[in-house]
Design a protein around this motif. Sequence first.
Motif: not given
Length: 192
Positions: A50-73
């Motif tokens: 498929d293709v990503w159909r949304g606006t872009g997403i910036l994903k930040v993966l902090p080291p050692g954390k059990p989560w990532s943080v996605w930035h949406f516009w």
Amino acid sequence: MTVVRDDEDGLVAWLAPGTPLIKPVLVDGRETRYAGPVAMFTEDRVLKLDVWRGTGILKVLPPGKPWSVWHFWAEDGSFRGWYVNLETPHVRDAAARRTSTVDHVLDLWIRPDRTIEWKDEDELEGAVTAGRFTAAGAERIIADAHEAVRDIEAWTSPFSDGWQKWTAPPDWRLPMAPTSHQPVLIAEELHS
């Protein structure tokens, strides 16, 4: 995705609009979440190009954390908010030039005014019912979410890093799609 930064502060990657991706869907082609909070973990799936159909997403993966943080516009470029995707810490596979993680279903949405909304609690309950997580595992995931909330309330990195003002250079090309793709039934390990 396109790597923006990869250093001791974590991996930052850009999912541009139109980026090719492979995602699991139900055998009939529907998104897995349409199966409901239990069946989404038990129904057979196939992989779909498929293709990503949304606006872009910036994903930040902090080291050692059990989560990532996605930035949406939004479409107009205004910042919509942060999405905390609870997951196992990413493991690197240098040979394949990728990281791997396991999604923990539960998520948090943070608005620009820093209000926090919990998301997908019903899906986490469904994952326990379906046997994807144990009750103790779900409690650990909820504890991780509370840890993320504490980081948000303290406004630690990556929330305080100003990524919401970042824009992708206009000359960046989209990543290439795989050269061949055959739908594949996803085996039981994705259900566990």
